[in-house]
Design a protein around this motif. Structure first.
Motif, PDB file in Angstrom:
ATOM      1  N   LYS A  85      -7.762 -42.267 -14.862  1.00 15.44           N
ATOM      2  CA  LYS A  85      -9.057 -42.113 -15.538  1.00 15.44           C
ATOM      3  C   LYS A  85      -9.323 -40.617 -15.755  1.00 15.44           C
ATOM      4  O   LYS A  85      -9.761 -39.928 -14.843  1.00 15.44           O
ATOM      5  N   PRO A  86      -9.052 -40.119 -16.958  1.00 20.70           N
ATOM      6  CA  PRO A  86      -9.284 -38.696 -17.208  1.00 20.70           C
ATOM      7  C   PRO A  86     -10.775 -38.395 -17.253  1.00 20.70           C
ATOM      8  O   PRO A  86     -11.582 -39.230 -17.653  1.00 20.70           O
ATOM      9  N   ASP A  87     -11.125 -37.182 -16.829  1.00 25.37           N
ATOM     10  CA  ASP A  87     -12.516 -36.776 -16.975  1.00 25.37           C
ATOM     11  C   ASP A  87     -12.665 -35.994 -18.282  1.00 25.37           C
ATOM     12  O   ASP A  87     -11.697 -35.805 -19.024  1.00 25.37           O
ATOM     13  N   ARG A  88     -13.851 -35.558 -18.568  1.00 25.42           N
ATOM     14  CA  ARG A  88     -14.091 -34.893 -19.855  1.00 25.42           C
ATOM     15  C   ARG A  88     -13.312 -33.601 -19.986  1.00 25.42           C
ATOM     16  O   ARG A  88     -12.942 -33.197 -21.090  1.00 25.42           O
ATOM     17  N   TYR A  89     -13.007 -32.946 -18.865  1.00 26.62           N
ATOM     18  CA  TYR A  89     -12.243 -31.710 -18.932  1.00 26.62           C
ATOM     19  C   TYR A  89     -10.769 -31.985 -19.228  1.00 26.62           C
ATOM     20  O   TYR A  89     -10.119 -31.202 -19.928  1.00 26.62           O
ATOM     21  N   ASP A  90     -10.239 -33.085 -18.719  1.00 27.29           N
ATOM     22  CA  ASP A  90      -8.889 -33.492 -19.096  1.00 27.29           C
ATOM     23  C   ASP A  90      -8.819 -33.717 -20.601  1.00 27.29           C
ATOM     24  O   ASP A  90      -7.908 -33.238 -21.276  1.00 27.29           O
ATOM     25  N   LEU A  91      -9.798 -34.454 -21.123  1.00 27.73           N
ATOM     26  CA  LEU A  91      -9.811 -34.779 -22.549  1.00 27.73           C
ATOM     27  C   LEU A  91     -10.041 -33.544 -23.416  1.00 27.73           C
ATOM     28  O   LEU A  91      -9.389 -33.372 -24.451  1.00 27.73           O
ATOM     29  N   LEU A  92     -10.925 -32.675 -22.971  1.00 33.32           N
ATOM     30  CA  LEU A  92     -11.169 -31.433 -23.708  1.00 33.32           C
ATOM     31  C   LEU A  92      -9.917 -30.564 -23.719  1.00 33.32           C
ATOM     32  O   LEU A  92      -9.525 -30.017 -24.756  1.00 33.32           O
ATOM     33  N   GLY A  93      -9.279 -30.448 -22.575  1.00 32.72           N
ATOM     34  CA  GLY A  93      -8.051 -29.659 -22.498  1.00 32.72           C
ATOM     35  C   GLY A  93      -6.971 -30.202 -23.415  1.00 32.72           C
ATOM     36  O   GLY A  93      -6.293 -29.439 -24.113  1.00 32.72           O
ATOM     37  N   ALA A  94      -6.809 -31.533 -23.436  1.00 29.67           N
ATOM     38  CA  ALA A  94      -5.815 -32.143 -24.315  1.00 29.67           C
ATOM     39  C   ALA A  94      -6.157 -31.896 -25.784  1.00 29.67           C
ATOM     40  O   ALA A  94      -5.270 -31.600 -26.593  1.00 29.67           O
ATOM     41  N   ALA A  95      -7.433 -31.991 -26.125  1.00 30.87           N
ATOM     42  CA  ALA A  95      -7.850 -31.743 -27.511  1.00 30.87           C
ATOM     43  C   ALA A  95      -7.567 -30.297 -27.914  1.00 30.87           C
ATOM     44  O   ALA A  95      -7.106 -30.036 -29.039  1.00 30.87           O
ATOM     45  N   ILE A  96      -7.828 -29.366 -27.015  1.00 27.78           N
ATOM     46  CA  ILE A  96      -7.536 -27.956 -27.301  1.00 27.78           C
ATOM     47  C   ILE A  96      -6.036 -27.761 -27.516  1.00 27.78           C
ATOM     48  O   ILE A  96      -5.614 -27.050 -28.430  1.00 27.78           O
ATOM     49  N   CYS A  97      -5.230 -28.414 -26.677  1.00 34.85           N
ATOM     50  CA  CYS A  97      -3.779 -28.315 -26.839  1.00 34.85           C
ATOM     51  C   CYS A  97      -3.332 -28.854 -28.193  1.00 34.85           C
ATOM     52  O   CYS A  97      -2.491 -28.242 -28.859  1.00 34.85           O
ATOM     53  N   LEU A  98      -3.893 -29.990 -28.601  1.00 31.36           N
ATOM     54  CA  LEU A  98      -3.515 -30.562 -29.894  1.00 31.36           C
ATOM     55  C   LEU A  98      -3.967 -29.682 -31.053  1.00 31.36           C
ATOM     56  O   LEU A  98      -3.276 -29.584 -32.076  1.00 31.36           O
ATOM     57  N   LEU A  99      -5.103 -29.039 -30.897  1.00 33.31           N
ATOM     58  CA  LEU A  99      -5.531 -28.074 -31.913  1.00 33.31           C
ATOM     59  C   LEU A  99      -4.522 -26.923 -31.995  1.00 33.31           C
ATOM     60  O   LEU A  99      -4.152 -26.482 -33.087  1.00 33.31           O
ATOM     61  N   GLY A 100      -4.059 -26.479 -30.851  1.00 33.44           N
ATOM     62  CA  GLY A 100      -3.033 -25.438 -30.826  1.00 33.44           C
ATOM     63  C   GLY A 100      -1.760 -25.874 -31.524  1.00 33.44           C
ATOM     64  O   GLY A 100      -1.143 -25.097 -32.267  1.00 33.44           O
ATOM     65  N   VAL A 101      -1.356 -27.113 -31.309  1.00 35.27           N
ATOM     66  CA  VAL A 101      -0.175 -27.654 -31.990  1.00 35.27           C
ATOM     67  C   VAL A 101      -0.375 -27.592 -33.501  1.00 35.27           C
ATOM     68  O   VAL A 101       0.511 -27.147 -34.240  1.00 35.27           O
ATOM     69  N   ALA A 102      -1.544 -28.032 -33.960  1.00 35.95           N
ATOM     70  CA  ALA A 102      -1.822 -28.035 -35.399  1.00 35.95           C
ATOM     71  C   ALA A 102      -1.743 -26.623 -35.976  1.00 35.95           C
ATOM     72  O   ALA A 102      -1.172 -26.420 -37.053  1.00 35.95           O
ATOM     73  N   VAL A 103      -2.287 -25.658 -35.265  1.00 38.86           N
ATOM     74  CA  VAL A 103      -2.253 -24.273 -35.754  1.00 38.86           C
ATOM     75  C   VAL A 103      -0.819 -23.746 -35.758  1.00 38.86           C
ATOM     76  O   VAL A 103      -0.356 -23.169 -36.750  1.00 38.86           O
ATOM     77  N   ILE A 104      -0.104 -23.956 -34.656  1.00 37.13           N
ATOM     78  CA  ILE A 104       1.261 -23.430 -34.552  1.00 37.13           C
ATOM     79  C   ILE A 104       2.174 -24.052 -35.604  1.00 37.13           C
ATOM     80  O   ILE A 104       2.942 -23.352 -36.272  1.00 37.13           O
ATOM     81  N   MET A 105       2.093 -25.350 -35.780  1.00 28.47           N
ATOM     82  CA  MET A 105       3.062 -26.043 -36.629  1.00 28.47           C
ATOM     83  C   MET A 105       2.661 -26.156 -38.090  1.00 28.47           C
ATOM     84  O   MET A 105       3.513 -26.092 -38.966  1.00 28.47           O
TER      85      MET A 105
END
Length: 111
Positions: A85-105
């Motif tokens: 059960k992820p908390d909101r910080y897990d989900l926020l961190g994952a979203a930030i990582c995916l944003l980074g992927v979008a920018v990098i790629m």
């Protein structure tokens, strides 16, 4: 089409790497045996090849972007298979990582 191919390859890489590590974990830590470990080793080997099919020729960029996919994919795997059960910080961190992927790629670049 190139972006779709890239995204699908990232998802395949995530399944291979996370799945391989999970199989080894299950084999060793959960005492499921050597076949689970062997399956994990095969999956991790497959992961090593999947990245080579990415359309972008830059290894460093591919691996850096995959790091973000790995973070989000690991949480997704844990939710689906381990009932994490992820908390909101897990989900926020994952979203930030995916944003980074979008920018990098996928950010527009001049040739």
């Amino acid at each position: 089409m190139t972006t779709l191919k890239s995204v699908l390859l990232f998802l395949l890489a995530a399944v291979a790497e996370i799945g391989g590590a999970w199989l080894i974990w299950q084999g060793w830590r959960e005492h499921r045996g050597l076949l689970w470990i062997a399956g994990g080793i095969v999956a991790l080997g497959a992961y090593g090849f999947v990245a080579t099919f990415q359309p972008d020729p830059n290894f460093g960029r591919i691996l850096a972007a995959y790091g973000g996919i790995f973070v989000a994919g690991s949480l997704t795997w844990a939710i689906l298979l381990d009932h994490f059960k992820p908390d909101r910080y897990d989900l926020l961190g994952a979203a930030i990582c995916l944003l980074g992927v979008a920018v990098i790629m996928y950010a527009p670049r001049s040739s």
